[in-house]
Design a protein around this motif. Structure first.
Motif, PDB file in Angstrom:
ATOM      1  N   THR A 221       1.538  -2.652  -3.936  1.00 33.89           N
ATOM      2  CA  THR A 221       0.247  -3.321  -3.843  1.00 33.89           C
ATOM      3  C   THR A 221       0.005  -3.714  -2.389  1.00 33.89           C
ATOM      4  N   THR A 223      -1.188  -6.091   0.150  1.00 34.42           N
ATOM      5  CA  THR A 223      -1.443  -7.529   0.100  1.00 34.42           C
ATOM      6  C   THR A 223      -2.027  -8.082   1.392  1.00 34.42           C
ATOM      7  N   THR A 224      -1.730  -7.444   2.539  1.00 34.97           N
ATOM      8  CA  THR A 224      -2.194  -7.968   3.823  1.00 34.97           C
ATOM      9  C   THR A 224      -2.460  -6.816   4.779  1.00 34.97           C
ATOM     10  N   HIS A 244       3.700  -4.940  -1.243  1.00 38.70           N
ATOM     11  CA  HIS A 244       4.779  -5.495  -2.051  1.00 38.70           C
ATOM     12  C   HIS A 244       5.029  -4.599  -3.271  1.00 38.70           C
ATOM     13  N   GLU A 246       5.451  -4.106  -6.887  1.00 41.01           N
ATOM     14  CA  GLU A 246       4.986  -4.831  -8.061  1.00 41.01           C
ATOM     15  C   GLU A 246       6.168  -5.161  -8.970  1.00 41.01           C
TER      16      GLU A 246
END
Length: 247
Positions: A221, A223-224, A244, A246
């Motif tokens: 995923t 995330t940033t 990240h 999951e």
């Protein structure tokens, strides 16, 4: 992707004396690793470490590093590994689309290199990271080529003169093109004394929105996205994607 080993091996021979040196960029990358994964000792898998300078700084920060490099630059990386005094650093000269590794790792990093091959190739690599290497909850740090800036360089030409004092021994030419249909940058280099021998790298570029679509379904995923919005539009040719695994 057949071009990759030859391109990075040949240009590595041109630039190793000048660029196989630990510098601020390596320390900045390790600071980013600590920011997004924590400073505690990690098992780190670094894909495409090149000369191994960042991998060496990561190991010296107390981490256990496995570095997988396709090209002949792995020889230089191995020399850095022999000088590590903090954690440990192991260099494997292999193709990370095929290499078999003993996981899991807490962190997978791919500094300055993602985008080699097709979308299917990138998804295959991202899926390997999630399914085979990165522990659940682990962090992947991936530099991604930014199409806005690479497109602005379309048609640019460079002529670089030798600078032996700095370690640059060859007179070189470079041309950059960008295909807006495939969002792929092509960066072509050749020595002035060998104009018939041209060496090109091809980098698939992704906007953050495109990257999120690419990552979907791989087990990772996004995330940033690390980067200033104005810089992404003007002069930041790559950005750091933090992903990240999951859980």
């Amino acid at each position: 992707m057949d071009w990759a080993k030859n391109f990075y091996s040949e240009t590595g021979r041109w630039w190793a004396k000048a660029e196989a040196r630990i510098g601020d960029r390596d320390h900045h990358r390790v600071a980013q690793l600590h920011e997004y994964a924590g400073k505690q000792p990690h098992r780190v898998l670094e894909l495409g470490p090149g000369y191994g300078t960042t991998a060496a700084v990561t190991a010296n920060a107390g981490h256990t590093v496995t570095a997988v490099e396709l090209s002949d630059r792995a020889t230089v990386a191995s020399a850095f590994a022999a000088e590590v005094t903090g954690g440990t650093m192991t260099v494997i000269n292999d193709d990370f689309y095929a290499v078999q590794l003993e996981g899991p790792f807490d962190v997978v990093s791919y500094w300055n290199g993602f985008g080699i091959g097709s979308d299917a190739d990138q998804r295959r690599l991202l899926t390997r990271i999630a399914a085979e290497w990165l522990r659940p909850g682990g962090v992947a740090l991936i530099d991604v080529s930014n199409p806005f800036v690479w497109a602005s360089w379309h048609g640019d030409e460079e002529h670089l003169m030798p600078n032996p004092e700095q370690g640059y021994e060859h007179e070189l030419y470079e041309t950059t093109t960008f295909d807006p249909i495939t969002s792929t940058a092509t960066d072509t280099w050749w020595r002035a004394d060998l104009p018939e021998e041209k060496h090109s790298q091809h980098l698939r570029c992704y906007t953050p929105a495109d990257l999120a679509l690419l990552v979907a379904g791989t087990g990772l995923t996004l995330t940033t996205v690390v980067g200033d919005p104005a810089g992404l539009l003007k002069d930041q040719h790559e950005y750091l994607a933090v992903l990240h695994h999951e859980v």
